[in-house]
Write a protein that holds these residues in place. Structure first.
Motif, PDB file in Angstrom:
ATOM      1  N   SER A 354       0.845  -1.196   0.000  1.00  0.00           N
ATOM      2  CA  SER A 354       0.000   0.000   0.000  1.00  0.00           C
ATOM      3  C   SER A 354       0.881   1.247   0.000  1.00  0.00           C
ATOM      4  CB  SER A 354      -0.903   0.007   1.236  1.00  0.00           C
ATOM      5  OG  SER A 354      -1.781  -1.095   1.226  1.00  0.00           O
ATOM      6  N   GLU A 376      -5.862   3.587  -4.440  1.00  0.00           N
ATOM      7  CA  GLU A 376      -5.062   3.675  -3.221  1.00  0.00           C
ATOM      8  C   GLU A 376      -4.233   4.950  -3.169  1.00  0.00           C
ATOM      9  OE1 GLU A 376      -3.634  -0.336  -1.418  1.00  0.00           O
ATOM     10  OE2 GLU A 376      -3.423  -0.497  -3.586  1.00  0.00           O
ATOM     11  N   TYR A 380      -4.627   7.727  -0.379  1.00  0.00           N
ATOM     12  CA  TYR A 380      -3.477   8.234   0.377  1.00  0.00           C
ATOM     13  C   TYR A 380      -3.479   9.762   0.355  1.00  0.00           C
ATOM     14  CZ  TYR A 380       1.310   9.624   1.468  1.00  0.00           C
ATOM     15  OH  TYR A 380       2.410  10.247   2.009  1.00  0.00           O
ATOM     16  N   SER A 396      -9.985   3.137   6.741  1.00  0.00           N
ATOM     17  CA  SER A 396      -9.983   2.822   5.320  1.00  0.00           C
ATOM     18  C   SER A 396     -10.721   1.510   5.111  1.00  0.00           C
ATOM     19  CB  SER A 396      -8.553   2.708   4.790  1.00  0.00           C
ATOM     20  OG  SER A 396      -7.848   3.930   4.968  1.00  0.00           O
ATOM     21  N   ASP A 398     -11.256  -1.728   2.407  1.00  0.00           N
ATOM     22  CA  ASP A 398     -10.843  -2.514   1.255  1.00  0.00           C
ATOM     23  C   ASP A 398     -12.046  -3.281   0.723  1.00  0.00           C
ATOM     24  OD1 ASP A 398      -8.695  -3.978  -0.402  1.00  0.00           O
ATOM     25  OD2 ASP A 398      -9.701  -5.628   0.638  1.00  0.00           O
ATOM     26  N   MET A 409     -10.859   0.720  -2.961  1.00  0.00           N
ATOM     27  CA  MET A 409     -10.595   1.169  -1.601  1.00  0.00           C
ATOM     28  C   MET A 409     -11.238   2.528  -1.370  1.00  0.00           C
ATOM     29  SD  MET A 409      -7.054   1.239   0.595  1.00  0.00           S
ATOM     30  CE  MET A 409      -7.160  -0.523   0.913  1.00  0.00           C
ATOM     31  N   LEU A 492      -4.703   2.261   5.425  1.00  0.00           N
ATOM     32  CA  LEU A 492      -4.811   1.703   4.073  1.00  0.00           C
ATOM     33  C   LEU A 492      -4.217   0.295   4.033  1.00  0.00           C
ATOM     34  CD1 LEU A 492      -4.884   4.927   3.586  1.00  0.00           C
ATOM     35  CD2 LEU A 492      -4.099   4.361   1.286  1.00  0.00           C
ATOM     36  N   THR A 496      -6.159  -3.705   3.823  1.00  0.00           N
ATOM     37  CA  THR A 496      -5.778  -4.791   2.912  1.00  0.00           C
ATOM     38  C   THR A 496      -5.450  -6.054   3.701  1.00  0.00           C
ATOM     39  OG1 THR A 496      -4.926  -3.218   1.286  1.00  0.00           O
ATOM     40  CG2 THR A 496      -4.155  -5.480   1.120  1.00  0.00           C
TER      41      THR A 496
END
Length: 513
Positions: A354, A376, A380, A396, A398, A409, A492, A496
């Motif tokens: 990520s 992603e 960010y 966040s 996923d 995301m 993030l 995941t």
């Protein structure tokens, strides 16, 4: 991980085409009006709610005439900001000058013009498109010659403005061309001028001088020239908003410049901060003006560098997940039988990859004024911008299809007034609260997450008006469960990882008993 950007209208995808809008001899449009926008804060129509889906879907529409999208408000920190009343270099009055003896007014201190902003990256692409437009055979076209000539003039003026770094003029000329485009996927239609511009850029055109139509495609796997012009327009709009930050800006802005801008705008000194939706729009425009989704740039899915110290996990004999700080720790536990590993399973190393640094989102190549990225990299950037402006990251999310195809995301944030917002690429939406006194619940957040994800995957409602997202797996990582100054960005990666383990956090804690 990458976001999905499926075709929404092309006949070759097996998805239904959009409404056709042909131009009859009298020039009146025949398409239905664009759907109404979403509601913003305090029950008011949110002027930003229909913005910023540019990189989510392609749209293939036979279009000719339609109304322009609502003109968005400008934004910018209340520092050294020029506007139409005070041209660049003339100095912007900071207060009303008082009357002094003798009938003259004292002059307010003048603000010096900032350093010039450099031309956009990949300017040669704009120049190549300008050559195409200027060499277009106007007399052989079925479209009105006067409109085509005007398009040539504006395209040339926009190119020259970008070349000299005059983003205010560039934005104005690109607007005359109908760019940036409204969000594809049914939330708005391009203007007649955008259709004419697309025609001159090579879009397929049908009909006669009396009745004609243009197949305008943009977004994922759309007409690349149209996507590129849309990118230059989004970039020009963004730079024009931030270029009066004291000290000047690069294009796209550097990390320090973007952070300073959002802090000055979202947390101004001595005056009340803007409404949260204005801050969301500021972050959205910087995100859209800085990053183009790879699917709209003709590029491949970005691959970011490995995150430090990847975690590992395995399942025990009861199927429970056990997570470890490293592969070595997981192997040691498995050898010791603490706990015993489930038969037929293996240790999984969670190589999330990520983005966790500014360099990750600026090193994937560039196209038409913007860096190439994906959902992603956009999340960010949204996370960095919004937290700098005073928002709180709740976490966040996923999203992975059960089929194993490309995922997506999203981010969830809370403004200082308590309102909760969800971002998807540069799109954003406020979460309406259904709890006591309008409080936002986890179910409310889940509903908006499903709805925005259905937009991304272009899931159509069934006969009951429900968009089925049961084939998608949502895994949320709550920022409050992470530590350190970069916990918001770390969410993030954590989302995941939780997705790989089949787990999810609650972003809105249940009320205390």
């Amino acid at each position: 991980m990458a976001s999905i950007h499926p075709a929404t209208c092309s006949a070759t995808t097996g998805l239904p085409p959009t409404t056709s809008c042909d131009v009859p001899a009298d020039g009146a449009p025949t398409a239905d009006a664009a759907p109404a926008g979403l509601e913003g804060g305090a029950g008011q129509r949110d002027p930003w709610a229909e913005m910023a889906l540019h990189d989510l879907h392609p749209a293939v529409q036979s279009l000719t005439r339609s109304t322009d999208a609502a003109e968005p408000f400008s934004f910018g920190p209340d520092i050294a900001h020029a506007d139409a009343r005070h041209p660049a270099g003339a100095g912007t009055p900071l207060y009303n000058a008082p009357q002094v003896p003798g009938g003259t007014r004292a002059q307010a201190p003048a603000v010096a013009a900032p350093p010039p902003v450099p031309a956009p990256i990949d300017l040669r692409r704009m120049e190549a498109m300008n050559t195409t437009v200027q060499n277009f055979n106007v007399r052989a076209s079925v479209l009105p010659e006067a409109d085509l000539r005007a398009t040539q003039r504006s395209f040339k003026a926009a190119t020259e403005a970008l070349r000299r770094g005059d983003y205010k003029a560039a934005e104005q000329e690109l607007k005359k061309l109908g760019f940036p485009l409204p969000a594809p996927g049914g939330r708005g239609q391009p203007s007649q001028q955008a259709v004419i511009t697309a025609h001159m850029l090579g879009a397929t055109t049908h009909g006669t001088r009396e009745r004609w139509s243009v197949d305008l495609t943009w977004g994922a796997r759309g007409n690349q020239a149209v996507n590129d012009l849309d990118g230059f327009a989004a970039n020009a709009r963004m730079v024009n908003r931030v270029s009066w930050l004291s000290g000047g800006v690069a294009n796209p802005p550097t990390e320090a410049q973007a952070m300073r801008y959002m802090k000055a705008y979202g947390r101004p000194m001595f005056i009340q901060p803007p409404h949260p939706h204005r801050i969301m729009q500021a972050a959205s425009e910087i995100t859209n003006g800085s990053i183009v989704h790879y699917s709209a740039a003709g590029a491949s899915d970005p691959r970011y560098g490995a995150n430090p110290q990847p975690h590992a996990f395995y399942r025990d004999r009861q199927g429970q997940v056990h997570e470890f700080d490293s592969l070595a720790d997981a192997r040691a536990a498995a050898r010791a039988g603490d706990p015993p590993m489930r038969r037929g399973t293996q240790i999984t190393v969670m190589d999330a990859r990520s983005p966790d640094a500014w360099s990750d989102i600026t090193s994937q190549g560039s196209r038409a004024g913007r860096h190439i990225g994906d959902c992603e990299s956009k999340l960010y950037l949204q996370t960095r911008l919004l937290t700098q402006a005073g928002f709180k990251s709740l976490g966040s999310v996923d999203v992975q299809p059960r089929s194993g195809s490309i995922g997506h995301m999203l981010g969830v944030f809370q403004a200082r007034d308590g309102s909760v917002w969800v971002t998807s690429n540069e799109d954003y939406r406020r979460v309406p609260g259904s709890g006591p006194k309008g409080a936002v619940t986890q179910a409310d957040v889940d509903a908006v997450l499903r709805d925005m994800t259905a937009d991304v995957y272009h899931i159509q409602p069934d006969i009951h008006g429900v968009r089925d997202t049961s084939h998608l797996i949502f895994s949320a990582a709550a920022t409050r469960n992470l530590s350190g100054p970069d916990a918001a960005v770390a969410s993030l990666r954590r989302a995941t990882e939780l997705g790989l383990m089949g787990m999810s956090d609650a972003l809105i804690p249940p009320p205390a008993p």
